[in-house]
Design a protein around this motif. Structure first.
Motif: not given
Lengths: 466, 466
Positions: B32-37, B78-79, B149-151, B416-423
């Motif tokens: 369902a998800r990665d390690q992000s909060r 990912g974070l 994929a996340t550089n 370095e963590h990427g944009v994802g859904r967090l940012k």
């Protein structure tokens, strides 16, 4: 030029400040083409020399509105025809935007306008105790904008990388006049798509670069130099492989083949000798350069080098490299020339050079090979008589044979000169159908009207005559 | 999930080999998800684990035909939430494609499938006498595909660069199942647009990476290590600047702030002491590492370091770095955590850390800062009580304040963590309207139906709940 195209150009120019546009035929003649051979070109309808990003933006918006095609241009020193004009196009020259805007030693970066001559940036970085490594052969007259647009290389790439490796961010005017800033001023950054490097090497087909933020590096130590001659080409090839296998990374690792060495001898009386079938030229600017070159010397000996000369002295080093500096001038003296630019995996260099010798023997053409052995990027240079149609055809045939062989050896059709108009036919061979579809999708997304340098990079019905 | 979406997923799965698909809820819960909060996620409708590029292509074609959205996934480490699923989506996990296909020492490259764990590639390169430098914190379990994929970055970037700097070429399955090869196997190459780096860091929104060709480098020498503590944060900041200004390029240059040092002390009993307001950790793997670190030591002394320890021994060096290794685990012990990832010009590091201290004091939150001082990439880590809605809101507020300040200091929202859904909300702030239009154009060109990871990177109405 067809009358409606002429009217469109006039209408676009009428919307722009007159002092940035010229239609003087004597001036325009100098903006028809770059330094490439075998590429079509025509005198453009006008030349624009904007002074600011705003003027570039206004120009692009006006040209877009009137459907005028635009050929962005740096110094015109390219070798693939990417700056070649067509009669219905306007050349957009960035030469007036030539300011170094900022050098920031602590953050090791510089911000420059596109018209800055590369050597000027190099010297300015040097004054700040840093280095801007990219060193294309045209470094003294090419511009940073042109280098970025073509992702220019040079002799330092084996250690430092190519122009694109130093680009942190860009300001770009899009095909419709919108202005975008890409990238960053920080060492690292992953916010969004890497649009910066989409523009790098896109040869003016996706946007007009109006500002460049480059990474600088600490000034390297003084370079030590070694030159080794070989009586057999495969020995030189094996030496290059051995240097790489030993984990050494010289700051320069160049090769000259027999034909080039003879041309240099003929021009300079340097007396390298007829027995020389290959010359390797090596530099190291590592802190332990003396040890690195001692190891290189050992490897040269081990692989049958005939003569080896080394120097830790700068002036002496420059003398040792004289043969490399003279390679192209010496070949140029033999006749008209067509310069190829292919890269192969470095383990295949000797194979490619041997193939070029075979093509030369078979076709009766003189073909010298020199280039960047350390990264597999070679410049087979075909000498021919441009006044003789049969010789022209033979030269083009040899060029295509060599390019094809480079691909076959796991290489690429262009290592550093770009696709331009010279190799747009070859791009499809290297990229394959899906790759070309993807190129077309990206081009259409960024330049839907197709006004930006429409005959460069992507194969299309050729326009213009030679 | 709405019934028509469920039917579409079923229809797509029916066209695929059953052994690559699972709809087992127990398994799906793990995808369902990665390690992000603080990022929304839902259990996906299915998980696909293809074994070959052909299977990925068939899967994408089927999913595209039925309009099913796809979330590509590496190790899920990912974070930023880029691998988070929605209920109507299918997760495409590359974990079965985990072969190292080739290591070529002479051409210094490796070809790997995306599911190869990064540490496995590192070890394999090492066995061949070479190095694959990228070293994200997740190196032992993250995959090369996910890193590309996340550089992804890491601690070595200050000298060696990020993942993208090592990617020569890719094989990518596009949104409609077409397969494209980008880039090259040669050191240099400028044939066409740099599509390779358009995919690097695009977080699964433009295509599915199915093969990666990476550049390897000669194995570096043994690293020498230095640790210096400072009683005042600005002194540590000035030391970092002085190291860079001196033209030194350590292979690691990390910083821990006071809050992090205290957390490490509390966890480990290491006894660094309450007086320590900043700790710098430095390594050099240069051939003259001893000289480099002697100069760093001098600069630390000059700028008021309280204690300095150095070692040329590997095991001792690892002990000196223990505080860095414990930074995140020690902060995690204090409560729930939200990890930020911003980059600023390295001259502004001390300013950012001081600002974080101010935010911490003002909000009553514990916020530790550690990270890559050498390239300005810092990880402010906000500790809070996730069960307390007010604390959650305060944490998010602090996170946004810090991110904004990084931008204000000339930095970027993600190093370095990427944009994802967090940012994704912050991306528009950094890129500006034209930058976002350009992102949308590129996305539409490569994924016109918008089925690839549609909620990552680009701001869009959020889907899924936490």
């Amino acid at each position: 030029m067809d009358p409606s195209a002429a009217a469109r150009v006039r209408a676009a120019l009428a919307e722009l400040p007159p002092e940035i546009a010229t239609t003087d035929p004597d001036i325009l003649a100098g903006y028809a083409r770059d330094q490439s051979r075998f590429t079509p070109s025509e005198t453009p309808a006008a030349m624009l020399a904007p002074r600011t990003t705003d003027e570039v933006a206004s120009a692009m918006a006006a040209l877009r509105r009137h459907g005028v095609t635009v050929v962005p241009r740096g110094a015109g020193s390219g070798l693939s025809g990417a700056a070649n004009a067509t009669a219905e196009s306007v050349v957009l020259s960035l030469h007036r935007m030539d300011a170094i805007l900022e050098v920031d030693p602590t953050n090791r970066l510089a911000v420059v306008q596109p018209g800055v001559v590369t050597a000027a940036l190099r010297d300015r970085a040097s004054s700040a105790g840093l280095a801007y490594p990219p060193d294309p052969g045209s470094v003294e007259f090419a511009t940073v904008g042109g280098n970025v647009a073509t992702n220019a290389g040079g002799m330092c790439c084996v250690k430092y990388g190519v122009t694109g490796d130093f680009v942190l961010g860009l300001e770009v005017v899009l095909a419709d006049g919108r202005v975008v800033r890409t990238g960053r001023r920080t060492v690292k950054g992953v916010a969004g798509y890497d649009l910066t490097h989409l523009f790098v090497g896109s040869e003016g087909t996706l946007g007009v670069i109006t500002e460049v933020t480059v990474r600088l590096v600490p000034a390297p130590g003084p370079a030590h130099t070694l030159v080794a001659s070989f009586a057999a080409l495969p020995d030189a090839g094996r030496t290059v492989t051995a240097i790489v296998d030993a984990g050494l990374t010289p700051s320069m690792l160049e090769i000259l083949d027999r034909t080039t060495v003879r041309a240099v001898d003929a021009m300079s009386g340097m007396g390298l000798g007829d027995d020389v079938h290959a010359l390797l030229l090596v530099q190291s600017d590592d802190p332990d350069a003396d040890e690195v070159l001692a190891r290189v010397e050992g490897l040269c000996e081990q692989h049958g080098a005939a003569d080896i000369a080394t120097s830790a002295d700068r002036a002496e080093g420059a003398m040792l490299l004289e043969a490399r500096r003279l390679a192209l001038p010496a070949l140029e003296r033999l006749g008209d020339w067509l310069l190829d630019d292919v890269s192969v995996p470095r383990s295949r260099i000797a194979e490619l050079i041997a193939f070029v010798e075979e093509v030369g023997a078979r076709s009766g053409l003189t073909i010298g090979v020199f280039g960047h052995a350390g990264d597999g990027n070679l410049h087979p240079t075909i000498i021919f008589d441009d006044a003789d149609p049969a010789a022209r055809a033979a030269a083009r045939g040899a060029f295509d044979e060599i390019t094809e062989r480079a691909l076959h050896l796991g290489g690429t059709i262009t290592g550093e000169h770009g696709v331009g108009r010279l190799k747009s036919g070859w791009l499809a061979v290297e990229q394959g159908p899906v790759g070309m579809e993807l190129h077309a999708s990206v081009k259409a997304a960024l330049d839907p009207a197709g006004i930006l340098n429409p005959f460069a990079v992507m194969p299309r019905e050729a326009a213009g005559s030679r």
